[in-house]
Design an enzyme around this catalytic site. Structure first.
Site, PDB file in Angstrom:
ATOM      1  N   SER A  66       0.805  -1.217   0.000  1.00 17.59           N
ATOM      2  CA  SER A  66       0.000   0.000   0.000  1.00 17.59           C
ATOM      3  C   SER A  66       0.848   1.283   0.000  1.00 17.59           C
ATOM      4  O   SER A  66       1.596   1.537  -0.930  1.00 17.59           O
ATOM      5  CB  SER A  66      -0.954  -0.034   1.195  1.00 17.59           C
ATOM      6  N   ASP A 284      -3.270   6.085  -2.982  1.00 17.93           N
ATOM      7  CA  ASP A 284      -2.094   5.487  -2.347  1.00 17.93           C
ATOM      8  C   ASP A 284      -1.509   4.437  -3.284  1.00 17.93           C
ATOM      9  O   ASP A 284      -1.948   4.285  -4.428  1.00 17.93           O
ATOM     10  CB  ASP A 284      -2.437   4.913  -0.970  1.00 17.93           C
ATOM     11  N   THR A 509       0.942  -2.655  12.965  1.00 15.62           N
ATOM     12  CA  THR A 509       1.993  -3.225  12.114  1.00 15.62           C
ATOM     13  C   THR A 509       3.415  -2.988  12.605  1.00 15.62           C
ATOM     14  O   THR A 509       4.348  -3.579  12.079  1.00 15.62           O
ATOM     15  CB  THR A 509       1.882  -2.639  10.682  1.00 15.62           C
TER      16      THR A 509
END
Length: 541
Positions: A66, A284, A509
């Site tokens: 991403s 993105d 993350t």
């Protein structure tokens, strides 16, 4: 036994790094690409098991990171209706990824088979795609080896945006059913989007152009391909100016461009060069997020983020439902996260008089909550979101008989929106066209859109911590239950500021905590953010 030997032999070629622990999070697995080989192989095992558990339905695997830097990559699963992997299966992904040897991996694999009562004789079907990162081709070759080892039928869709893979997954699983979603190809995606746009714009005219920054990612070539299917500006179509679509220079991906850059730095990409009052948008890296923005006549940068897109969509769909005579029969609601600006929440509840639900961060949580409404509008502030129409709402729209030409026109537009919007997941390309349709119908430019409400000044701070897992949240991540006493300190700090609101949330993350703060003035916001940041730093060691 042959299965065991094949899996162990193939896995041995991509051993797990000894010093790493992996976790399937909101975005699947995401990290430096050089660490992903074993993870991708094991995700292949998981995808095959998931398909067999669901009687051979097609599972999607997307290789993307991403908005992350070019050297990163990631992998995530897509469930049959195009939604995120069922949450209860995330732990299986984590377990497989962390098996310390090939034998332990097969043990974990076999345990899932037993726990989930999976019949290995059932056919498994998996499709996969990737974004434009240089590591993508290598990782898809590893995924292929995993699928071969498990006797899975698979198809490689090469380069796609993440939402396109979600769309195709749903199309494959609904083909021939009453819920058929569309033609299960990339071209089918473009055709469905283009035809619904034509209907939605019947009798309306686009005004001016929109400049779209594609983050030098996969959205660039895919947007250019979509444009080929749309009416040209000379035919009354939308003029889309594509910038930052260099996918041949990998290191330019997301570099000083893209939705995340615009949202976090609060400025247009240096390469944008858009004139004042021109509509601009940024995607993105895998085209599942979009934010809008413009420069005012005095050069002031104005961001129109996911909150703004959600409120615009809710306003328009609510108006259309009433104009069609369906105002009482369609329950429209908005789903937000704690990151939504307080002013947007007040606008929806007080001005639009629509219900708002707050959920934990992560598209899977918002999507699930949105399905509880007839029409659920959800966007994260970062620009990731969509609109979901329930089966009941779709039936009402298809069976409803309008009582006047005005009702008929509104109904036709609403029906077109259900096809224009990619309901499987946030999709920057379809969201772009949705916004443009709404602005055209309302006769608005970016300024009028911006004036619907005034954002409270806000600040987002990222703090690196030794262990993010000590920060445990509740109340849709708006409060901390641990470390003990931290929430009381945050509440005390917030209480000193007018319209103050702040919360701390562990990243899904990385070992970091993000602090969000808003208050009545910019200086108060900065002061509040600094105070809460200090509290979190002290608690996080």
């Amino acid at each position: 036994m042959a299965d065991k030997e094949r899996i162990i032999a193939a896995s041995a070629k991509v051993p797990k790094p000894a010093d790493r622990t992996f976790q399937y999070g909101t975005a699947g697995f995401r990290m430096k690409a050089i660490l992903l080989d074993s993870v991708v192989f094991r995700v292949g095992l998981l995808a095959a098991l998931r398909s067999r558990k669901l009687n051979g339905q097609t599972i999607g695997v997307m290789i993307t990171a991403s908005h992350n830097p070019p050297e990163d990559n990631g992998v995530k699963l897509v469930d049959p209706m195009g939604e995120m992997l069922e949450e209860s299966w995330e732990v299986y992904g984590t377990t497989l990824a962390n098996a310390t040897s090939e034998e332990k991996l097969f043990e974990a694999y076999h345990k899932i088979i037993k726990e989930c009562h999976i019949n290995l004789d059932t056919e498994a079907n998996v499709i996969f795609a990737r974004d434009t990162r240089s590591s993508g081709a290598h990782l898809t070759s590893i995924l292929t080896e995993s699928l071969k080892a498990t006797g899975t039928i698979y198809a490689d869709y090469k380069l796609l945006t993440t939402p396109q893979l979600h769309y195709i997954t749903r199309c494959l699983n609904t083909k021939g059913s009453p819920y058929e979603y569309g033609e299960p190809t990339e071209q089918g995606y473009y055709k469905k989007t283009a035809s619904s746009l034509r209907v939605a714009m019947r009798g309306r005219q686009f005004s001016g152009s929109v400049t779209v920054d594609c983050a030098n990612g996969v959205g660039g070539p895919k947007l250019r391909e979509l444009i080929k299917h749309l009416p040209s500006p000379s035919e009354g179509g939308l003029e889309i100016k594509v910038v930052n679509d260099d996918v041949l220079t990998p290191e330019r991906l997301n570099h000083q461009c893209g939705a995340d850059f615009v949202k976090t730095s609060q400025r247009a990409p240096p390469s944008s060069h858009a004139a004042p009052m021109t509509r601009c948008a940024s995607l993105d890296g895998d085209a599942d997020r979009i934010v809008y923005y413009f420069n005012d006549v005095d050069g002031t940068f104005r961001l129109l983020d996911g909150d703004r897109i959600a409120t615009l969509a809710a306003l328009f769909i609510g108006d259309l439902a009433r104009s069609a005579g369906l105002g009482e029969k369609l329950k429209v609601g908005v789903v937000q996260t704690a990151y939504a600006n307080g002013a947007s929440t007040a606008y929806v509840t007080q001005d639009l008089r629509l219900p708002v639900v707050c959920t934990a961060t992560g598209v899977k949580h918002l999507h699930h909550a949105a399905t509880k409404f007839d029409v659920g509008v959800y966007f994260e502030a970062n620009g990731h979101g969509t609109v979901v129409f329930s089966d009941l709402a779709l039936k009402r729209l298809n069976k409803y008989e309008p009582q006047s030409p005005a009702q008929s026109s509104a109904l036709e537009t609403l029906q077109a929106l259900t096809a224009l919007i990619n309901q499987t997941v946030g999709d920057a390309l379809s969201d772009l066209l949705l916004v443009e349709v709404i602005l055209a119908h309302k006769g608005w430019g970016p300024k009028e859109w911006d004036l619907t409400y005034t954002d409270l000044p806000n600040r987002l701070v990222r703090i690196e911590v030794a262990d993010r897992n000590i920060f445990k949240a509740f109340d849709a991540e708006r409060k901390l239950e641990s470390p003990p006493g931290v929430q009381a300190q945050i509440d005390a700090a917030v209480g000193k500021f007018k319209n103050g609101r702040s919360f701390a949330r562990a990243s899904g993350t990385e070992d970091a905590v993000r602090v969000y703060a808003e208050a009545a003035t910019r200086s108060e916001t900065e002061d509040l953010a600094q105070k809460v940041t200090t509290i979190v730093r002290q608690a996080g060691g």
